[in-house]
Write an enzyme that holds these catalytic residues in place. Sequence first.
Site, short mmCIF file in Angstrom:
data_model
loop_
_atom_site.label_atom_id
_atom_site.label_comp_id
_atom_site.label_asym_id
_atom_site.label_seq_id
_atom_site.Cartn_x
_atom_site.Cartn_y
_atom_site.Cartn_z
N GLY A 31 8.15 2.94 2.45
CA GLY A 31 8.34 4.12 1.48
C GLY A 31 9.48 3.79 0.64
N TYR A 32 9.90 4.78 -0.05
CA TYR A 32 10.69 4.45 -1.10
C TYR A 32 10.12 3.71 -2.17
CZ TYR A 32 15.28 5.90 -3.33
OH TYR A 32 16.20 6.14 -4.26
N GLU A 35 7.14 -0.02 -7.98
CA GLU A 35 5.76 -0.70 -8.51
C GLU A 35 5.48 -1.87 -7.81
OE1 GLU A 35 3.17 -1.02 -11.19
OE2 GLU A 35 4.69 0.56 -11.30
N HIS A 37 4.90 -1.87 -4.66
CA HIS A 37 4.09 -1.08 -3.56
C HIS A 37 2.88 -0.78 -4.29
CE1 HIS A 37 8.21 -0.31 -1.50
NE2 HIS A 37 7.26 -0.55 -0.66
N GLY A 147 2.60 -8.06 0.41
CA GLY A 147 2.97 -8.67 -0.81
C GLY A 147 3.72 -9.93 -0.41
N GLN A 148 3.39 -10.88 -1.39
CA GLN A 148 3.97 -12.06 -1.09
C GLN A 148 5.55 -12.19 -1.36
OE1 GLN A 148 2.52 -15.34 -0.75
NE2 GLN A 148 4.25 -16.38 -1.04
N GLN A 153 6.44 -12.67 6.56
CA GLN A 153 5.92 -11.60 6.97
C GLN A 153 4.20 -11.74 6.90
OE1 GLN A 153 7.09 -7.36 6.82
NE2 GLN A 153 5.57 -7.36 5.12
N SER A 186 12.74 -1.88 -2.14
CA SER A 186 13.56 -0.57 -1.99
C SER A 186 15.06 -0.87 -1.72
CB SER A 186 13.05 0.06 -0.77
OG SER A 186 11.60 -0.06 -0.92
N ARG A 187 15.42 -1.96 -1.35
CA ARG A 187 16.89 -2.05 -1.33
C ARG A 187 17.70 -2.40 -2.46
NH1 ARG A 187 14.74 -4.75 3.77
NH2 ARG A 187 15.73 -3.52 5.37
P1 AMP Z 1 8.00 -2.43 2.58
O1 AMP Z 1 8.07 -0.97 2.37
O2 AMP Z 1 9.43 -3.00 1.98
O3 AMP Z 1 7.89 -2.62 4.28
O4 AMP Z 1 6.93 -3.07 1.71
C1 AMP Z 1 5.62 -2.85 2.16
C2 AMP Z 1 4.67 -3.95 1.69
O5 AMP Z 1 5.03 -4.00 0.20
C3 AMP Z 1 4.91 -5.02 2.07
O6 AMP Z 1 3.58 -5.84 2.29
C4 AMP Z 1 5.61 -5.92 1.21
O7 AMP Z 1 5.50 -7.24 1.05
C5 AMP Z 1 5.24 -5.32 -0.28
N1 AMP Z 1 6.05 -5.45 -1.29
C6 AMP Z 1 7.61 -4.97 -1.31
N2 AMP Z 1 7.95 -5.46 -2.39
C7 AMP Z 1 7.08 -5.81 -3.27
C8 AMP Z 1 7.05 -6.61 -4.46
N3 AMP Z 1 8.23 -6.64 -5.22
N4 AMP Z 1 6.10 -6.98 -4.98
C9 AMP Z 1 4.88 -7.19 -4.25
N5 AMP Z 1 4.65 -6.68 -2.93
C10 AMP Z 1 5.88 -6.10 -2.46
#
Ligand code: AMP
Length: 281
Positions: A31-32, A35, A37, A147-148, A153, A186-187
């Site tokens: 969440g949070y 672009e 996501h 996401g790369q 991960q 998100s951070r």
């Molecule tokens: P998170 O909410 O941080 O756990 O991220 C959820 C998914 O979004 C994960 O697969 C992340 O790798 C992906 N993600 C987070 N930030 C980015 C970004 N800037 N570009 C592409 N994918 C992202």
Amino acid sequence: MLILETIAEIRDFVSKERAGGRAVGFVPTMGYLHEGHLSLVRRAQEECGPVVVSIFVNPLQFGPKEDFSVYPRDLERDSRLLEECGVDALFHPPGEEMYPGRHRTIVEVGGITGCLCGTSRPGHFQGVATVVTKLLNIVQPHRAYFGQKDAQQVLVIKKMVEDLNIPVEIVTVPTAREADGLAMSSRNVYLTPEQRAAAPILNKSLREAAGAVSKGERDVKKLVAMVSSGINGVEGASIDYVEVRSLPDLEEMEILEVPALMALAVRFGNTRLIDNIILGE
Ligand code: AMP
């Protein structure tokens, strides 16, 4: 858009879609939303029928001193963004739905979790592998999108899916960046204006290393030193790690063999940011 909180409801939704012959896409998140996501969501929409997004801040992947309790949350805004994107279902389970009573099973991927973020965040990848296994078993999508940005991960999840024969295709989506190159996260909201202004050094120094590789540099120590000195030159930035590792096994190397992953984690105050680049791509 359906907003579903129970495993029974999301299973019911997906099984009807599957029975109708539609390929289900799945984007797990905490969440949070930003672009980055949404780029995963759009890719899933291009390649699948209905798209399910999950929002679950997974306590298992945070260390005792990490930011689980203060991790940014805004379900109202997130639902609006997903609705505007045309997402079909949002799965937003309460903690007890995912981990009722005593949860005793952990999924551990060996080898590739013992370096990079696995070293600085002990237990993190166990938490990720466990929750992603659960989410894949719950949602049962045809494809799941990651996401790369979180390069290690994705490698861990791909290995886990292969080793455990989980019937899903894992799709990797490029890192979405701000105009100045900072990887969206998100951070990033934790950063002070000064830290935010300094943070693009991460992407900039990785791109410089990639530039040196394209001119023929193959000495990994030199590449790491180049990136580290760029970051050390920035006030308030403290390096957690800067490393070059092989793909997909994340082994160390002295002489660069391409393609390889150059990854880093850097703290600005209490905020830990990560980024990476594929060298020799
Ligand atoms: P998170 O909410 O941080 O756990 O991220 C959820 C998914 O979004 C994960 O697969 C992340 O790798 C992906 N993600 C987070 N930030 C980015 C970004 N800037 N570009 C592409 N994918 C992202």
